[in-house]
Design a protein around this motif. Sequence first.
Motif, PDB file in Angstrom:
ATOM      1  N   PHE A 157      36.062  -7.443  39.513  1.00  0.00           N
ATOM      2  CA  PHE A 157      35.240  -6.867  38.951  1.00  0.00           C
ATOM      3  C   PHE A 157      35.675  -6.901  37.820  1.00  0.00           C
ATOM      4  O   PHE A 157      34.851  -6.561  36.855  1.00  0.00           O
ATOM      5  N   ARG A 158      37.243  -6.083  37.738  1.00  0.00           N
ATOM      6  CA  ARG A 158      37.590  -5.420  36.604  1.00  0.00           C
ATOM      7  C   ARG A 158      37.850  -6.401  35.806  1.00  0.00           C
ATOM      8  O   ARG A 158      38.200  -6.722  35.050  1.00  0.00           O
ATOM      9  N   GLN A 159      38.533  -7.818  36.655  1.00  0.00           N
ATOM     10  CA  GLN A 159      39.563  -8.540  35.666  1.00  0.00           C
ATOM     11  C   GLN A 159      37.890  -9.634  34.726  1.00  0.00           C
ATOM     12  O   GLN A 159      38.156 -10.078  33.773  1.00  0.00           O
ATOM     13  N   LYS A 160      37.138  -9.667  35.559  1.00  0.00           N
ATOM     14  CA  LYS A 160      36.032 -10.984  35.148  1.00  0.00           C
ATOM     15  C   LYS A 160      34.735 -10.438  34.371  1.00  0.00           C
ATOM     16  O   LYS A 160      34.288 -10.696  34.240  1.00  0.00           O
ATOM     17  N   ARG A 161      34.550  -8.691  33.999  1.00  0.00           N
ATOM     18  CA  ARG A 161      33.621  -7.647  33.773  1.00  0.00           C
ATOM     19  C   ARG A 161      32.293  -7.479  35.021  1.00  0.00           C
ATOM     20  O   ARG A 161      31.182  -8.531  33.597  1.00  0.00           O
ATOM     21  N   TYR A 162      32.171  -8.454  36.425  1.00  0.00           N
ATOM     22  CA  TYR A 162      31.114  -8.571  36.835  1.00  0.00           C
ATOM     23  C   TYR A 162      30.795  -7.232  36.940  1.00  0.00           C
ATOM     24  O   TYR A 162      31.706  -6.949  37.927  1.00  0.00           O
ATOM     25  N   HIS A 163      29.522  -6.823  37.295  1.00  0.00           N
ATOM     26  CA  HIS A 163      29.172  -5.748  38.567  1.00  0.00           C
ATOM     27  C   HIS A 163      28.222  -5.840  39.671  1.00  0.00           C
ATOM     28  O   HIS A 163      27.922  -4.768  40.513  1.00  0.00           O
ATOM     29  N   MET A 164      28.024  -7.319  39.918  1.00  0.00           N
ATOM     30  CA  MET A 164      27.748  -7.279  41.423  1.00  0.00           C
ATOM     31  C   MET A 164      27.806  -9.003  41.921  1.00  0.00           C
ATOM     32  O   MET A 164      28.259 -10.055  41.413  1.00  0.00           O
ATOM     33  N   ALA A 165      28.094  -8.516  42.756  1.00  0.00           N
ATOM     34  CA  ALA A 165      28.166 -10.212  43.979  1.00  0.00           C
ATOM     35  C   ALA A 165      27.415 -10.001  45.382  1.00  0.00           C
ATOM     36  O   ALA A 165      26.854  -8.737  45.438  1.00  0.00           O
TER      37      ALA A 165
END
Length: 290
Positions: A157-165
Amino acid sequence: MSEDNPHSSRGSASKTWLERIASLFNAEPQDISELEHIISEAANRQLIDEDTKGMLHGVLDVSNMRARDIMIPRSQMATLDIEQSISEILPTLLDNNHSRYPVVNEDKDHIEGILLVKDLLQFAFDAEAPAFHIRDLLRPAVIIPESKRVDALLKEFRQKRYHMAIVVDEYGGVSGLVTIEDILEQIVGEIEDEHDDAEDADIKKMATNVYQVSALTPLDDFNERFNTTFNEEEADTIGGIVLHAFGHMPERGESIELDGLMFKVSKANSRRLLQLQVISGKPPTATEQD
């Protein structure tokens, strides 16, 4: 001679304690129970406060969790249909106050992408904006297996900057979703935003007779909302009543029937209940709001 020197003895004990604290942060954990003991001892010695103690325990809990342990279950996912118009999706946006939504095609097993609510703003304030289809605004959905480690997911989440999976089972069916907030809440506790009021934070209607309920909901509020008569001298919260009824710390997915209601554990860690799904066959009270 050092055996006769009390200052040397105290210095040695102090050094040992400091080394133990340092190992908590710098060494590869070898024994979780020993680390938990060190954290508790540090709190007892007032080297850390209770909030810090809780967060450190939360970090240790997260290191042992999988996506299935913290995901929002499929039945509680708020989704949009790809064929809906902007006027048709507005009620869902207003009822849930999320910043992003999975967009499905026919059912929740067919996720087309993620819609960020902020992407709609350009159309809301520009009278001359061209007509659009939800498909034009979709962002790719991140798919993860139920077995995904939560600590590894937080790093992604932190590295790829997304917030939902989107979480899928071994057969590829959608079983739920996880957000970065869900992970952080395992560490720091429940996070409320400016849209949450007291009732929305505690009891939220998800479908007909299905509710999402915080385990910390005051018991008198729960009794009033659901017309129940749980003993308010037995516990202060509905989570306390459910925990007492189980007789053990239940895991996610465990359920129990009490006073005509079905309680299913939606979210919990090794120390406390966090969220319950409540299924009611009773008529709503006069204060019920959809």
